[in-house]
Design an enzyme around this catalytic site. Structure first.
Site, PDB file in Angstrom:
ATOM      1  N   ARG A  37     -31.507   5.499   6.954  1.00  0.00           N
ATOM      2  CA  ARG A  37     -31.627   6.235   8.220  1.00  0.00           C
ATOM      3  C   ARG A  37     -30.242   6.674   8.711  1.00  0.00           C
ATOM      4  NH1 ARG A  37     -33.515   2.478  11.114  1.00  0.00           N
ATOM      5  NH2 ARG A  37     -35.727   2.989  10.906  1.00  0.00           N
ATOM      6  N   TYR A  42     -11.010   7.909   6.753  1.00  0.00           N
ATOM      7  CA  TYR A  42      -9.545   7.794   6.683  1.00  0.00           C
ATOM      8  C   TYR A  42      -8.964   9.188   6.495  1.00  0.00           C
ATOM      9  CZ  TYR A  42      -5.029   5.660   5.707  1.00  0.00           C
ATOM     10  OH  TYR A  42      -3.709   5.313   5.756  1.00  0.00           O
ATOM     11  N   LYS A  65      -6.867   1.338   9.634  1.00  0.00           N
ATOM     12  CA  LYS A  65      -6.321   0.459   8.601  1.00  0.00           C
ATOM     13  C   LYS A  65      -7.055  -0.881   8.580  1.00  0.00           C
ATOM     14  CE  LYS A  65      -2.897   2.609   6.523  1.00  0.00           C
ATOM     15  NZ  LYS A  65      -2.747   2.746   5.057  1.00  0.00           N
ATOM     16  N   GLU A 101       2.684  -0.009  10.602  1.00  0.00           N
ATOM     17  CA  GLU A 101       2.063   1.223  10.100  1.00  0.00           C
ATOM     18  C   GLU A 101       2.605   2.453  10.830  1.00  0.00           C
ATOM     19  OE1 GLU A 101      -0.351   3.531   7.675  1.00  0.00           O
ATOM     20  OE2 GLU A 101      -0.053   1.363   7.566  1.00  0.00           O
ATOM     21  N   ASP A 102       3.011   3.456  10.058  1.00  0.00           N
ATOM     22  CA  ASP A 102       3.361   4.784  10.569  1.00  0.00           C
ATOM     23  C   ASP A 102       4.441   4.774  11.648  1.00  0.00           C
ATOM     24  OD1 ASP A 102       1.757   6.041   8.773  1.00  0.00           O
ATOM     25  OD2 ASP A 102       0.071   6.341  10.118  1.00  0.00           O
ATOM     26  N   ASP A 121       3.571   2.080   4.525  1.00  0.00           N
ATOM     27  CA  ASP A 121       4.245   3.334   4.177  1.00  0.00           C
ATOM     28  C   ASP A 121       5.404   3.082   3.223  1.00  0.00           C
ATOM     29  OD1 ASP A 121       2.755   4.957   6.270  1.00  0.00           O
ATOM     30  OD2 ASP A 121       3.731   3.458   7.513  1.00  0.00           O
ATOM     31  N   ALA A 148      13.019  12.311  -0.052  1.00  0.00           N
ATOM     32  CA  ALA A 148      13.720  11.044   0.151  1.00  0.00           C
ATOM     33  C   ALA A 148      13.437  10.443   1.519  1.00  0.00           C
ATOM     34  CB  ALA A 148      15.230  11.242  -0.036  1.00  0.00           C
ATOM     35  N   ALA A 180       8.275   7.308   2.335  1.00  0.00           N
ATOM     36  CA  ALA A 180       7.433   7.070   1.165  1.00  0.00           C
ATOM     37  C   ALA A 180       8.246   7.121  -0.120  1.00  0.00           C
ATOM     38  CB  ALA A 180       6.303   8.101   1.122  1.00  0.00           C
ATOM     39  N   ASN A 205       0.627  14.161   1.486  1.00  0.00           N
ATOM     40  CA  ASN A 205      -0.633  14.372   2.189  1.00  0.00           C
ATOM     41  C   ASN A 205      -0.380  15.180   3.449  1.00  0.00           C
ATOM     42  OD1 ASN A 205      -2.747  13.091   0.711  1.00  0.00           O
ATOM     43  ND2 ASN A 205      -1.850  11.106   1.217  1.00  0.00           N
ATOM     44  N   ASN A 221      -4.133   5.876  -4.006  1.00  0.00           N
ATOM     45  CA  ASN A 221      -4.675   5.487  -2.710  1.00  0.00           C
ATOM     46  C   ASN A 221      -4.203   4.084  -2.385  1.00  0.00           C
ATOM     47  OD1 ASN A 221      -6.379   4.636  -0.596  1.00  0.00           O
ATOM     48  ND2 ASN A 221      -8.009   6.009  -1.265  1.00  0.00           N
TER      49      ASN A 221
END
Length: 624
Positions: free
Chosen positions: A70, A115, A187, A258-259, A282, A315, A318, A446, A496
């Site tokens: 459903r 996500y 996350k 995070e971030d 990251d 650079a 990430a 991304n 990922n």
């Protein structure tokens, strides 16, 4: 459900055991509105009687599978991904088991909705689609309230996993201010979905320090602080107040950064990593999953880390995080210094101007590009970039754009973290392939529109020989790359982070690690690489997909726990030494999206979980 099997009775008495009935002291409407206990139409006859639900529900008793059907039909009726994301958020607030089971059963389809990239759209629109708050909002103008406000969320034993962001660099879309709370929530949802971290034992946090996003500052509906970001000592003191308060109040909790912005992400990780169990996805997560893809690619090409020659384009956080993980793994495997290991890595960045020499000395140099190799001659290098800078003398008189570096270095791995679309041109890729039989090419930026190249082109330009993994999902690619030109279909792996960071968190939580060490991270990478489909078929993806992510997380958790025990940083007692028992021990403590039988208990003497008080502010006395 993947690695979920019948639990061993040997471990049913563990505090985080998922076997047997779930004690519950709630009844009636209060029970139906509690997302952790609510089963909706799936409450049994006995539960409807014992919990005063008979008159509150339609008489038909349905299975979880019927509910998922459903819910999937309702989900599919929404016209776009953002509205589907909003629908899923609403479901999570009503029934957590159904929410996670729906995602589990349709994960390849729904991952990009729950996500990236759709969660990025939700974050950008946070102040406009806002309905109800979730998580902890701490703002720098009320820093003296941090300890008090965090203390309201539970007792020292209630919280296992905290995700915190300051919203400065969200999912490649930049500064999103207080909307960053949604990345903390997302996350944590992934840690539950992918690794079985208990959803009622987690805490999402945003540190609102202002925003430099002028669009948000000009938006009358923006919900965060309306001033530019605070930096410097005041910022550092605010973060430190949060970290110290969180550790004092929830001493068992693992903290996931995070971030954060590039400079702060690395600096804060380096500051707190020697002191507490913490992780930055990251910096470390991206590095770990990329290293796992490289491991798999080297296996296909029958090489090892000693043979790696890696060029990284971009650079930032990430890119440097990936280089750090690769460098540390090379040093560990080869038994050499990190300084020597870094010599196998070259950085080209689009932000550093590249000057070509016409042969007549400094006065005849000319600016020919906006990208350039990081060398010791670049004055603006950050502390984290300097270990990878090449000698200026070594490159004197040489061109330094990406093509020139590929031509000079002859790399067998090319990594993209630049957010520069189409940066990996046909000329660059063909140049790389002319020196390497099976080039490893990982365009990781991304969202998809920022990829350095698309897999179809990479395979076309290398006659199907490139070993490709990307930062976002792509459909399989068909081409005449089989024997005698037969058409074959190649599945492209997605780099990922969700195949690695949830398992690292789960392992760290279960063994109550004092720290998260380099060896624990390298062990995690090995756990992912062991399950690579490419180990059995060199046309298969370099990394396992999200459809088997719980199996991968369980393997990663095992590797992390074993490394923590070897390092002497695991503090939990009674961790099994036998590998089979350890796997059962882990599985027994992984929360699963299934309805457990409810057992009514009186409120007096009941646990906070049974009373529905976990993560409910106002359910306990202040702890100041």
């Amino acid at each position: 459900m993947g690695s979920q099997g019948k639990p061993s009775s040997k471990f049913e008495s563990l505090p985080l055991s998922t076997s047997g009935p779930l004690e519950c002291a709630l009844k009636g409407t209060v029970l139906l509105t509690h997302p952790y206990f609510n089963k909706g139409s799936a409450f049994t006859h006995e539960e409807r009687r014992d919990f005063e639900l008979a008159g509150l529900l339609p008489p038909s008793i349905q299975t979880l599978e019927q509910q998922v059907q459903r819910a999937y039909e309702q989900y599919s009726a929404h016209p776009d991904d953002l509205s589907k994301n909003t629908f899923l958020t609403s479901m999570k607030e009503q029934n957590e088991v159904l929410y996670f089971r729906l995602l589990h059963d349709h994960l390849p389809e729904m991952f990009s909705v729950v996500y990236t990239p759709t969660e990025g759209d939700a974050i950008q629109n946070y102040s406009r689609i806002f309905r109800r708050p979730d998580g902890v909002f701490l703002n720098i103008n009320d820093a003296d309230r941090v300890h008090h406000d965090i203390s309201l969320w539970g007792t020292p034993d209630d919280i296992d996993y905290i995700v915190v962001t300051d919203g400065e660099e969200i999912l490649g879309i930049g500064d999103q201010g207080c909307g960053g709370i949604l990345i903390s929530i997302a996350k944590l949802a992934l840690t539950t979905l992918c690794a079985g971290v208990h959803p009622n034992r987690v805490l999402p946090v945003v540190l609102d320090c202002g925003t430099n996003n002028q669009d948000l500052l000009d938006d009358p509906l923006y919900l965060g602080l309306r001033h530019k970001r605070v930096t410097g000592k005041r910022y550092d003191d605010f973060v430190d107040t949060f970290v110290k308060s969180a550790r004092e109040l929830y001493p068992k909790a693992y903290i996931h950064f995070e971030d954060f912005g590039f400079d702060n992400a690395r600096r804060l990780l380096e500051k707190y990593r020697p002191e507490i169990p913490c992780f930055n996805d990251d910096v470390q997560g991206t590095g770990c999953v990329t290293l796992a893809a490289i491991f798999s690619g080297l296996h296909v090409t029958k090489q090892n880390l000693e043979d790696l020659r890696m060029v990284v384009f971009g650079a930032g956080t990430a890119g440097v995080g990936i280089a750090d993980q690769v460098r540390d793994a090379i040093a560990t495997e080869r038994g050499i210094s990190k300084e020597d290991a870094a010599k196998q890595i070259w950085f080209v960045d689009p932000e550093y101007p590249f000057y070509a020499c016409d042969g007549g000395g400094a006065d005849t140099t000319r600016l020919i590009d906006k990208q350039g190799l990081l060398t010791t001659g670049v004055e603006s290098l950050s502390k984290t970039q300097k270990p990878f800078a090449r000698s200026e003398d070594e490159w004197s008189g040489k061109d330094r754009d990406l093509l020139a570096v590929v031509r000079e270095v002859k790399p067998n791995a090319l990594i993209g973290t630049s957010t520069v679309p189409k940066a990996f041109t046909e000329e660059i890729v063909r140049e790389m392939a002319s020196h390497v039989e099976r080039p490893i090419i990982l365009p990781l930026s991304n969202p998809t529109r920022l990829h350095e190249a698309i897999p179809a082109n990479l395979l076309k330009w290398t006659d199907g020989k490139a070993l490709v993994a990307t930062g976002s999902p792509f459909k399989p690619i068909k081409g005449p790359w089989g024997q005698d030109g037969q058409e074959v279909e190649i599945e492209v792996a997605e780099c990922n982070n969700s195949v690695v960071f949830p398992g690292i968190g789960l392992g760290s939580v279960l063994c109550r690690a004092r720290l998260v060490t380099d060896k624990m991270l390298v062990a995690a990478v090995g756990g992912v690489a062991e399950l690579s489909p490419a180990l059995k078929d060199d046309t298969a993806p370099l990394l396992p997909g999200v459809e088997v992510v719980r199996d991968v997380s369980a393997r990663v958790a095992r590797k992390v726990i074993q490394a923590a025990l070897e390092e002497g940083v695991a503090t939990e007692q009674g961790i099994p030494e036998n590998e089979d028992d350890l796997d059962k021990w882990i599985n027994e403590q992984m929360w699963k999206p299934v309805y457990r039988p409810l057992k009514f208990v009186e409120k007096e003497g009941a646990t906070r979980e049974a009373k529905g008080e976990m993560r409910v502010v106002g359910s306990l006395a202040t702890r100041d």
